[in-house]
Design a protein around this motif. Structure first.
Motif, mmCIF file in Angstrom:
data_model
loop_
_atom_site.group_PDB
_atom_site.id
_atom_site.type_symbol
_atom_site.label_atom_id
_atom_site.label_comp_id
_atom_site.label_asym_id
_atom_site.label_seq_id
_atom_site.Cartn_x
_atom_site.Cartn_y
_atom_site.Cartn_z
ATOM 1 N N TYR A 1 -13.332 -12.227 -27.407
ATOM 2 C CA TYR A 1 -13.854 -12.734 -28.675
ATOM 3 C C TYR A 1 -12.743 -12.960 -29.698
ATOM 4 O O TYR A 1 -12.982 -13.431 -30.802
ATOM 5 C CB TYR A 1 -14.892 -11.752 -29.256
ATOM 6 N N CYS A 2 -11.530 -12.564 -29.332
ATOM 7 C CA CYS A 2 -10.433 -12.581 -30.312
ATOM 8 C C CYS A 2 -9.282 -13.458 -29.863
ATOM 9 O O CYS A 2 -8.645 -14.133 -30.665
ATOM 10 C CB CYS A 2 -9.954 -11.147 -30.514
ATOM 11 N N THR B 1 -1.696 -4.494 -39.045
ATOM 12 C CA THR B 1 -2.607 -4.950 -38.014
ATOM 13 C C THR B 1 -1.924 -6.055 -37.221
ATOM 14 O O THR B 1 -0.720 -6.181 -37.204
ATOM 15 C CB THR B 1 -3.974 -5.352 -38.649
ATOM 16 N N GLU C 1 -1.397 -7.036 -31.869
ATOM 17 C CA GLU C 1 -1.276 -5.587 -31.718
ATOM 18 C C GLU C 1 -0.005 -5.118 -32.432
ATOM 19 O O GLU C 1 1.104 -5.390 -31.971
ATOM 20 C CB GLU C 1 -1.278 -5.228 -30.225
ATOM 21 N N PRO C 2 -0.168 -4.407 -33.546
ATOM 22 C CA PRO C 2 1.013 -4.042 -34.345
ATOM 23 C C PRO C 2 2.019 -3.174 -33.586
ATOM 24 O O PRO C 2 3.212 -3.249 -33.858
ATOM 25 C CB PRO C 2 0.414 -3.282 -35.541
ATOM 26 N N THR D 1 -4.228 -0.416 -37.760
ATOM 27 C CA THR D 1 -5.349 -0.753 -36.878
ATOM 28 C C THR D 1 -4.756 -1.184 -35.549
ATOM 29 O O THR D 1 -3.947 -2.112 -35.505
ATOM 30 C CB THR D 1 -6.184 -1.909 -37.476
ATOM 31 N N THR D 2 -5.124 -0.500 -34.487
ATOM 32 C CA THR D 2 -4.485 -0.725 -33.197
ATOM 33 C C THR D 2 -5.517 -0.727 -32.081
ATOM 34 O O THR D 2 -6.607 -0.177 -32.239
ATOM 35 C CB THR D 2 -3.437 0.389 -32.929
ATOM 36 N N ASN D 3 -5.158 -1.318 -30.949
ATOM 37 C CA ASN D 3 -6.054 -1.211 -29.796
ATOM 38 C C ASN D 3 -5.864 0.124 -29.070
ATOM 39 O O ASN D 3 -6.538 0.391 -28.083
ATOM 40 C CB ASN D 3 -5.856 -2.391 -28.841
ATOM 41 N N SER E 1 -9.657 0.155 -31.828
ATOM 42 C CA SER E 1 -10.771 -0.688 -31.383
ATOM 43 C C SER E 1 -11.134 -0.345 -29.945
ATOM 44 O O SER E 1 -10.258 -0.263 -29.086
ATOM 45 C CB SER E 1 -10.364 -2.155 -31.460
ATOM 46 N N PHE F 1 -20.163 -9.611 -34.946
ATOM 47 C CA PHE F 1 -19.344 -10.622 -34.257
ATOM 48 C C PHE F 1 -19.133 -11.825 -35.187
ATOM 49 O O PHE F 1 -20.086 -12.379 -35.725
ATOM 50 C CB PHE F 1 -20.108 -11.029 -32.992
ATOM 51 N N MET F 2 -17.881 -12.216 -35.364
ATOM 52 C CA MET F 2 -17.565 -13.324 -36.278
ATOM 53 C C MET F 2 -17.025 -14.533 -35.511
ATOM 54 O O MET F 2 -16.377 -14.375 -34.489
ATOM 55 C CB MET F 2 -16.517 -12.875 -37.302
ATOM 56 N N ASN G 1 -13.928 -18.857 -29.758
ATOM 57 C CA ASN G 1 -14.518 -17.627 -29.212
ATOM 58 C C ASN G 1 -16.004 -17.754 -28.852
ATOM 59 O O ASN G 1 -16.671 -16.755 -28.611
ATOM 60 C CB ASN G 1 -14.225 -16.406 -30.104
ATOM 61 N N MET H 1 -8.819 -15.195 -34.232
ATOM 62 C CA MET H 1 -8.714 -13.953 -35.013
ATOM 63 C C MET H 1 -7.333 -13.311 -34.844
ATOM 64 O O MET H 1 -6.747 -12.808 -35.786
ATOM 65 C CB MET H 1 -9.803 -12.980 -34.535
ATOM 66 N N GLY I 1 -6.706 -9.194 -37.973
ATOM 67 C CA GLY I 1 -8.059 -8.680 -38.251
ATOM 68 C C GLY I 1 -8.048 -7.521 -39.192
ATOM 69 O O GLY I 1 -7.038 -6.954 -39.506
HETATM 70 N N1 SAM Z 1 -5.129 -5.209 -32.003
HETATM 71 C C1 SAM Z 1 -5.649 -4.386 -33.021
HETATM 72 C C2 SAM Z 1 -7.063 -3.959 -32.701
HETATM 73 O O1 SAM Z 1 -7.659 -4.506 -31.764
HETATM 74 O O2 SAM Z 1 -7.564 -3.077 -33.398
HETATM 75 C C3 SAM Z 1 -5.606 -4.984 -34.407
HETATM 76 C C4 SAM Z 1 -5.974 -6.435 -34.563
HETATM 77 S S1 SAM Z 1 -7.678 -6.863 -34.227
HETATM 78 C C5 SAM Z 1 -7.670 -8.583 -34.553
HETATM 79 C C6 SAM Z 1 -8.500 -6.121 -35.612
HETATM 80 C C7 SAM Z 1 -9.980 -5.975 -35.495
HETATM 81 O O3 SAM Z 1 -10.581 -7.256 -35.493
HETATM 82 C C8 SAM Z 1 -10.425 -5.289 -34.208
HETATM 83 O O4 SAM Z 1 -11.252 -4.198 -34.520
HETATM 84 C C9 SAM Z 1 -11.209 -6.355 -33.501
HETATM 85 O O5 SAM Z 1 -12.241 -5.812 -32.732
HETATM 86 C C10 SAM Z 1 -11.704 -7.209 -34.655
HETATM 87 N N2 SAM Z 1 -12.092 -8.552 -34.230
HETATM 88 C C11 SAM Z 1 -11.378 -9.428 -33.517
HETATM 89 N N3 SAM Z 1 -12.083 -10.572 -33.310
HETATM 90 C C12 SAM Z 1 -13.280 -10.409 -33.914
HETATM 91 C C13 SAM Z 1 -14.451 -11.218 -34.055
HETATM 92 N N4 SAM Z 1 -14.526 -12.419 -33.545
HETATM 93 N N5 SAM Z 1 -15.494 -10.711 -34.752
HETATM 94 C C14 SAM Z 1 -15.431 -9.481 -35.297
HETATM 95 N N6 SAM Z 1 -14.354 -8.676 -35.209
HETATM 96 C C15 SAM Z 1 -13.290 -9.121 -34.515
#
Ligand code: SAM
Ligand code: SF4
Length: 332
Positions: free
Chosen positions: A32-33, A71, A74-75, A98-100, A122, A191-192, A197, A327, A332
């Motif tokens: 989705y990202c 963020t 992936e930071p 904010t990290t995976n 996440s 979900f955005m 996506n 995204m 994010g």
């Molecule tokens: N990689 C890191 C992570 O996953 O936490 C930081 C960047 S990520 C883009 C930041 C947040 O954006 C994550 O929690 C991710 O789930 C959320 N995100 C990404 N795409 C999205 C979408 N289409 N709708 C809602 N949230 C989204």
């Protein structure tokens, strides 16, 4: 710390919270990202160096920013992340990331040294196969144990879950059960839509739907509302006697624009004053040309739209974000 900020928009909203994207790249490929093949690679010179990240951050802090979250992408895959954290920790700000979660074990001591208290991780499923399918990689167990590591080390841990219909919406109560036994805050994110996506309204699990599921599963008497902090995008709740809590970030069905205090800086040094906006101001170019960056920051925020980047057709079913950024490239 001086509590005033010079960064105010024409609706009187004070902007004290800066989110800096350190990279567009990522070691996961959440569908989705991020496109499966990753983002289009660009010259390294298009992106902020660590020195430029620090220099721009200092300018924002001088104007009144008091909170910075890193963020991406992936930071933690940014080369020099240790140095960036250590330099930012010298500024009078609350620092978060904010990290995976994949690389948290490698950097947990760096987090401590930098005085980071809050880490957002996440994780979209508690089922290994499902999470690995969503993220198109195989890091489920490492992320799960890194969340435990953060908890053991007394970090304030928020777990971000993007809910998508027929993908993971059957796990709402599994996540909340987890927040009952662990001191974490689970945050369900609507979900955005972003470039490529395949978003549509039918895939969105709304704030309303989430609360209905929770109330019918636990019983309304067991669900407590927690007072939301000013400028918080999450509406928070707790199951009675739970160690942790859960919240909903309803950017789509119930946005929080009225109290928005966020500024986003993309990895290529553009200020983007709303996730949904597609106008950007190039701070990195201005910094390199030795122009007045402060003035650009103030102007850009002053001109911020009242709501959702000025999109008015938001509730129509054919809404799509006309933009060339996914995204992962916005931050994010
Ligand atoms: N990689 C890191 C992570 O996953 O936490 C930081 C960047 S990520 C883009 C930041 C947040 O954006 C994550 O929690 C991710 O789930 C959320 N995100 C990404 N795409 C999205 C979408 N289409 N709708 C809602 N949230 C989204
Ligand atoms: Fe990477 Fe985070 Fe996007 Fe997943 S949500 S692809 S981890 S940047």
């Amino acid at each position: 710390m001086d509590n005033t900020t010079k960064i105010v928009d024409r609706f009187g909203r004070e902007h004290k919270y800066l989110r800096i994207s350190l990279t567009e790249r990522c070691n996961l490929r959440c569908f989705y990202c991020m496109p499966e093949e990753g983002v289009k690679l660009r010259e390294k010179s298009c992106f902020m160096t660590s020195e430029e990240v620090i220099e721009l951050a200092e300018k924002f802090v001088a104007l009144g920013v008091t909170k910075i979250r890193l963020t991406g992408g992936e930071p933690l895959i940014k080369k020099d992340i240790g140095n960036i954290l250590s330099q930012l920790s010298k500024l009078p700000v609350e620092l978060g990331i904010t990290t995976n979660g994949v690389l948290v074990d490698k950097y947990i001591d760096t987090f401590k040294k930098a005085g980071i208290k809050s880490v957002n991780v996440s994780l979209d499923s508690l089922k290994e196969d499902r999470f690995n399918a969503i993220s198109r990689r195989n890091y489920f167990n490492r992320i799960k144990s890194n969340i435990d590591l953060l908890i053991e080390n007394d970090f304030n841990v928020k777990v971000n879950v993007v809910l998508i219909k027929d993908v993971n919406d059957d796990e709402i109560t599994d996540f909340i059960d987890w927040s009952i036994i662990k001191p974490i805050e689970v945050r369900f994110i609507e979900f955005m839509p972003f470039d490529g996506n395949k978003w549509n309204w039918d895939k969105l699990v709304s704030n309303k739907k989430i609360l209905e599921t929770v109330h019918s599963h636990y019983g309304e008497d067991y669900v407590e509302k927690i007072k939301d902090k000013k400028n918080d995008t999450t509406r928070s709740y707790r199951i009675k006697k739970a160690k942790g809590s859960f919240g909903i970030i309803s950017s789509m069905t119930n946005p929080f624009c009225d109290t928005c205090n966020r500024i986003r800086l993309t990895a290529d040094g553009k200020i983007r004053n709303c996730l949904f906006s597609n106008s950007e101001v190039d701070l990195l170019g201005a910094l390199r040309r030795k122009q007045n960056v402060e003035q650009l920051i103030l102007q850009s925020i002053y001109n911020k739209e009242k709501q959702r980047g000025g999109i008015n057709n938001f509730e129509t079913s054919d809404f799509v974000l006309k933009d060339d950024r996914s995204m992962v490239t916005i931050g994010g």
